[in-house]
Design a protein around this motif. Structure first.
Motif, PDB file in Angstrom:
ATOM      1  N   LYS A  72       0.810  -1.231   0.000  1.00 31.49           N
ATOM      2  CA  LYS A  72       0.000   0.000   0.000  1.00 31.49           C
ATOM      3  C   LYS A  72       0.842   1.280   0.000  1.00 31.49           C
ATOM      4  CE  LYS A  72      -4.049  -2.245   0.682  1.00 31.49           C
ATOM      5  NZ  LYS A  72      -3.976  -3.209  -0.428  1.00 31.49           N
ATOM      6  N   TRP A  73       2.048   1.196  -0.583  1.00 32.69           N
ATOM      7  CA  TRP A  73       2.842   2.410  -0.752  1.00 32.69           C
ATOM      8  C   TRP A  73       2.884   2.768  -2.232  1.00 32.69           C
ATOM      9  CZ3 TRP A  73       4.450   5.607   2.976  1.00 32.69           C
ATOM     10  CH2 TRP A  73       4.495   5.121   4.284  1.00 32.69           C
ATOM     11  N   GLU A  74       2.551   4.025  -2.540  1.00 27.87           N
ATOM     12  CA  GLU A  74       2.643   4.487  -3.924  1.00 27.87           C
ATOM     13  C   GLU A  74       4.085   4.923  -4.170  1.00 27.87           C
ATOM     14  OE1 GLU A  74       1.253   8.158  -6.767  1.00 27.87           O
ATOM     15  OE2 GLU A  74       0.557   8.108  -4.685  1.00 27.87           O
ATOM     16  N   VAL A  75       4.616   4.557  -5.339  1.00 36.07           N
ATOM     17  CA  VAL A  75       6.022   4.865  -5.618  1.00 36.07           C
ATOM     18  C   VAL A  75       6.167   5.840  -6.778  1.00 36.07           C
ATOM     19  CG1 VAL A  75       8.213   3.876  -6.425  1.00 36.07           C
ATOM     20  CG2 VAL A  75       6.831   2.649  -4.744  1.00 36.07           C
ATOM     21  N   LYS A  76       7.006   6.854  -6.572  1.00 36.96           N
ATOM     22  CA  LYS A  76       7.386   7.757  -7.659  1.00 36.96           C
ATOM     23  C   LYS A  76       8.902   7.684  -7.784  1.00 36.96           C
ATOM     24  CE  LYS A  76       3.543   9.837  -8.866  1.00 36.96           C
ATOM     25  NZ  LYS A  76       3.101   9.833 -10.269  1.00 36.96           N
ATOM     26  N   PHE A  77       9.392   7.438  -8.993  1.00 38.08           N
ATOM     27  CA  PHE A  77      10.834   7.496  -9.195  1.00 38.08           C
ATOM     28  C   PHE A  77      11.191   8.937  -9.567  1.00 38.08           C
ATOM     29  CE2 PHE A  77      10.180   2.909  -9.769  1.00 38.08           C
ATOM     30  CZ  PHE A  77      11.174   2.429  -8.938  1.00 38.08           C
ATOM     31  N   GLY A  78      11.923   9.584  -8.684  1.00 32.73           N
ATOM     32  CA  GLY A  78      12.268  11.001  -8.860  1.00 32.73           C
ATOM     33  C   GLY A  78      13.364  11.202  -9.891  1.00 32.73           C
ATOM     34  N   PRO A  79      13.986  12.385  -9.894  1.00 30.28           N
ATOM     35  CA  PRO A  79      15.030  12.650 -10.884  1.00 30.28           C
ATOM     36  C   PRO A  79      16.309  11.872 -10.583  1.00 30.28           C
ATOM     37  CG  PRO A  79      14.784  14.510  -9.388  1.00 30.28           C
ATOM     38  CD  PRO A  79      13.707  13.538  -9.036  1.00 30.28           C
ATOM     39  N   VAL A  80      17.174  11.734 -11.602  1.00 26.42           N
ATOM     40  CA  VAL A  80      18.471  11.080 -11.411  1.00 26.42           C
ATOM     41  C   VAL A  80      19.330  11.901 -10.454  1.00 26.42           C
ATOM     42  CG1 VAL A  80      20.664  10.627 -12.595  1.00 26.42           C
ATOM     43  CG2 VAL A  80      18.535   9.859 -13.632  1.00 26.42           C
ATOM     44  N   ASN A  81      19.339  13.212 -10.673  1.00 26.31           N
ATOM     45  CA  ASN A  81      20.217  14.095  -9.910  1.00 26.31           C
ATOM     46  C   ASN A  81      19.433  14.774  -8.780  1.00 26.31           C
ATOM     47  OD1 ASN A  81      21.977  16.134  -9.026  1.00 26.31           O
ATOM     48  ND2 ASN A  81      22.906  16.285 -11.058  1.00 26.31           N
ATOM     49  N   ILE A  82      19.948  14.680  -7.573  1.00 27.54           N
ATOM     50  CA  ILE A  82      19.249  15.242  -6.413  1.00 27.54           C
ATOM     51  C   ILE A  82      19.078  16.766  -6.551  1.00 27.54           C
ATOM     52  CG2 ILE A  82      21.350  15.521  -4.991  1.00 27.54           C
ATOM     53  CD1 ILE A  82      17.875  14.439  -3.717  1.00 27.54           C
ATOM     54  N   ASN A  83      19.959  17.401  -7.329  1.00 30.14           N
ATOM     55  CA  ASN A  83      19.850  18.857  -7.496  1.00 30.14           C
ATOM     56  C   ASN A  83      18.585  19.267  -8.264  1.00 30.14           C
ATOM     57  OD1 ASN A  83      22.303  19.277  -6.185  1.00 30.14           O
ATOM     58  ND2 ASN A  83      23.444  18.942  -8.081  1.00 30.14           N
ATOM     59  N   ASP A  84      17.929  18.297  -8.911  1.00 28.01           N
ATOM     60  CA  ASP A  84      16.686  18.602  -9.642  1.00 28.01           C
ATOM     61  C   ASP A  84      15.451  18.354  -8.784  1.00 28.01           C
ATOM     62  OD1 ASP A  84      17.944  19.289 -12.040  1.00 28.01           O
ATOM     63  OD2 ASP A  84      18.084  17.190 -12.670  1.00 28.01           O
ATOM     64  N   LEU A  85      15.653  17.921  -7.532  1.00 19.68           N
ATOM     65  CA  LEU A  85      14.492  17.496  -6.744  1.00 19.68           C
ATOM     66  C   LEU A  85      13.521  18.632  -6.417  1.00 19.68           C
ATOM     67  CD1 LEU A  85      14.013  14.486  -5.264  1.00 19.68           C
ATOM     68  CD2 LEU A  85      13.388  16.198  -3.592  1.00 19.68           C
ATOM     69  N   GLY A  86      14.081  19.819  -6.130  1.00 16.33           N
ATOM     70  CA  GLY A  86      13.228  20.966  -5.808  1.00 16.33           C
ATOM     71  C   GLY A  86      12.277  21.270  -6.952  1.00 16.33           C
ATOM     72  N   GLU A  87      12.834  21.293  -8.179  1.00 17.42           N
ATOM     73  CA  GLU A  87      12.027  21.582  -9.368  1.00 17.42           C
ATOM     74  C   GLU A  87      11.001  20.461  -9.593  1.00 17.42           C
ATOM     75  OE1 GLU A  87      14.508  22.347 -12.790  1.00 17.42           O
ATOM     76  OE2 GLU A  87      12.767  22.277 -14.127  1.00 17.42           O
ATOM     77  N   TYR A  88      11.418  19.225  -9.341  1.00 19.24           N
ATOM     78  CA  TYR A  88      10.533  18.071  -9.495  1.00 19.24           C
ATOM     79  C   TYR A  88       9.330  18.178  -8.553  1.00 19.24           C
ATOM     80  CZ  TYR A  88       9.201  13.094  -8.999  1.00 19.24           C
ATOM     81  OH  TYR A  88       8.517  11.916  -8.921  1.00 19.24           O
ATOM     82  N   LEU A  89       9.578  18.605  -7.323  1.00 24.08           N
ATOM     83  CA  LEU A  89       8.482  18.761  -6.351  1.00 24.08           C
ATOM     84  C   LEU A  89       7.546  19.896  -6.776  1.00 24.08           C
ATOM     85  CD1 LEU A  89      10.377  18.323  -2.925  1.00 24.08           C
ATOM     86  CD2 LEU A  89       8.882  16.664  -4.051  1.00 24.08           C
ATOM     87  N   GLN A  90       8.163  20.993  -7.256  1.00 29.26           N
ATOM     88  CA  GLN A  90       7.352  22.140  -7.693  1.00 29.26           C
ATOM     89  C   GLN A  90       6.491  21.814  -8.912  1.00 29.26           C
ATOM     90  OE1 GLN A  90      10.127  25.357  -8.262  1.00 29.26           O
ATOM     91  NE2 GLN A  90      10.395  25.643  -6.060  1.00 29.26           N
ATOM     92  N   ASN A  91       7.013  20.887  -9.784  1.00 33.15           N
ATOM     93  CA  ASN A  91       6.279  20.531 -11.006  1.00 33.15           C
ATOM     94  C   ASN A  91       5.316  19.362 -10.778  1.00 33.15           C
ATOM     95  OD1 ASN A  91       7.719  22.486 -12.304  1.00 33.15           O
ATOM     96  ND2 ASN A  91       9.128  21.083 -13.325  1.00 33.15           N
ATOM     97  N   ASP A  92       4.787  19.231  -9.584  1.00 35.76           N
ATOM     98  CA  ASP A  92       3.850  18.145  -9.258  1.00 35.76           C
ATOM     99  C   ASP A  92       4.402  16.765  -9.605  1.00 35.76           C
ATOM    100  OD1 ASP A  92       1.949  19.860  -8.261  1.00 35.76           O
ATOM    101  OD2 ASP A  92       1.103  20.245 -10.250  1.00 35.76           O
TER     102      ASP A  92
END
Lengths: 321, 72
Positions: free
Chosen positions: A130-150
């Motif tokens: 019951k855990w939903e999984v999202k594979f985020g960006p390769v580079n951690i420096n893109d995470l802020g933008e990834y969160l902002q872009n839903d």
């Protein structure tokens, strides 16, 4: 990161990882707050290699991200290598979720995983729990933008790159490693030269006399391999090494090793051997190639190395030096 | 090794697109399935195969393979 910092980082990784492998390079697995997270905050997952943890935390702080960071026990190995090696799996994540009582800290069931963990983490196993999984960006420096872009990624966010900064950092740690290999090579040849003096004595002596030159060559050649990586012909590190060595090694030999024909041949052989070893081994730092590619490259290297070593051993007999 | 997609099994979940670090896959909106567009870039990390919801991706070792296929 400035160039000096890049050097320092590459050097410290090499020293910590290679010279002192007994050092504890793991971060204690657990749930770490980034900023002041609440029960709505996203959950990010990472490995417990100390360099990964350090970079993830400092990058998230720089990007002003507030989140929960779930550090999984990957036996102190980085994300991609631990995923490929079976140490970063869905089961390990579930164990960590249980150990940290994560479900009580948040009011949602969504995990953001590093994309490169996907070669070890089967999201379907986490879905079953019951855990939903999202594979985020390769580079951690893109995470802020990834969160902002839903939680949506651009193409560049999902692809690995091997830019100049990371190549230079890898060059530093690789050069330290290759320099350390020089010691057992020289010692081994010296020891073998005792019973096999008539065969190995000239090469053993040459190595001892030119040890400083060899070290300088290793560092200069190592940087050239890394800096010129995208523009050197061929994908294979071995073939790249052959091309670079074919240009640079005769040049070095003509400039510095002309006292005798034997001196010249020993220089050509030894420097060429080091050139192809450095370049082939640099394959391992590139994110572009899988294990079967690297195995093929090492097969070519082994064949070439055996031929060069035979030449180095028999050339004194043929020349009569 | 070679990557195969069995289009009959592809359910268009796009996890392969999400996890591939080399951009080997593209989503075809006309047929609502995934296409393998850059197979030569594949580094056989098997992330797509492991996370495919339709079990449609296979990374297989062919019997005969050109030794220098990726090297040059």
């Amino acid at each position: 990161m400035g160039i000096l910092e890049t050097f320092k980082e590459g050097f410290s990784i090499a020293i910590a990882g290679i010279a002192f492998p007994g050092l504890n390079l793991n971060v204690t697995p657990g749930l770490y707050p980034i900023g002041h997270p609440t029960e709505d905050s996203p959950i990010l997952v990472t490995s417990n290699y100390f360099v990964t943890y350090k970079r993830v935390v400092s990058s998230l702080e720089k990007q002003d991200v507030t989140a929960w960071l779930l550090v999984v026990n990957t036996e102190g190995v980085n994300v991609w290598c631990s995923a490929a090696g079976g140490n970063f799996t869905a089961e390990k994540i579930l164990d960590q979720i249980d150990d940290t009582n994560l479900s009580e800290a948040v009011n949602h069931r969504q995990l953001i995983l590093p994309q490169l963990s996907a070669s070890g983490v089967n999201h379907l196993v986490l879905n079953k729990a019951k855990w939903e999984v999202k594979f985020g960006p390769v580079n951690i420096n893109d995470l802020g933008e990834y969160l902002q872009n839903d939680l949506s990624k651009t193409t560049s966010m999902s692809q690995v790159e091997f830019n100049l900064r990371s190549r230079i950092e890898n060059c530093v740690s690789h050069n330290v490693f290759i320099s350390l290999i020089l010691i057992p090579l020289i010692l081994g040849i010296q020891i073998l030269a005792q019973p096999l003096g008539f065969l190995l004595q000239p090469w053993a002596q040459w190595l001892l006399v030119n040890v400083i030159f060899l070290l300088l060559f290793i560092w200069a050649f190592g940087f050239l391999v890394g800096i010129l990586y995208p523009i050197t012909p061929f994908n294979s590190g071995f073939l790249k090494g052959v091309i670079l060595s074919a240009i640079l090694v005769p040049l070095c030999a003509i400039l510095f090793f002309t006292s005798s024909l034997l001196d010249f041949i020993l220089a050509i052989g030894t420097l060429f051997l080091y050139g192809i070893v450095i370049s082939t081994d640099f394959d391992g730092f590139s994110p572009f190639w899988g294990t079967d590619f690297i195995l093929k490259d090492y097969l070519l290297l082994t064949g070439a190395a055996v031929i060069i070593i035979i030449i180095l051993i028999i050339s004194p007999i043929i020349i009569g030096g | 090794m070679v990557t195969h997609i069995n289009l009959k099994r592809c359910i268009g979940c796009q996890f392969c697109v999400q996890v591939c670090p080399r951009g080997c896959f593209e989503y075809d909106f006309e047929i609502n399935k995934v296409k393998l567009v850059n197979p030569i870039l594949c580094l056989k990390c098997r992330a797509c195969e492991l996370n495919c919801e339709g079990d449609a991706i296979r990374i297989e070792k062919p019997i005969f393979q050109n030794f220098f296929a990726q090297l040059i």
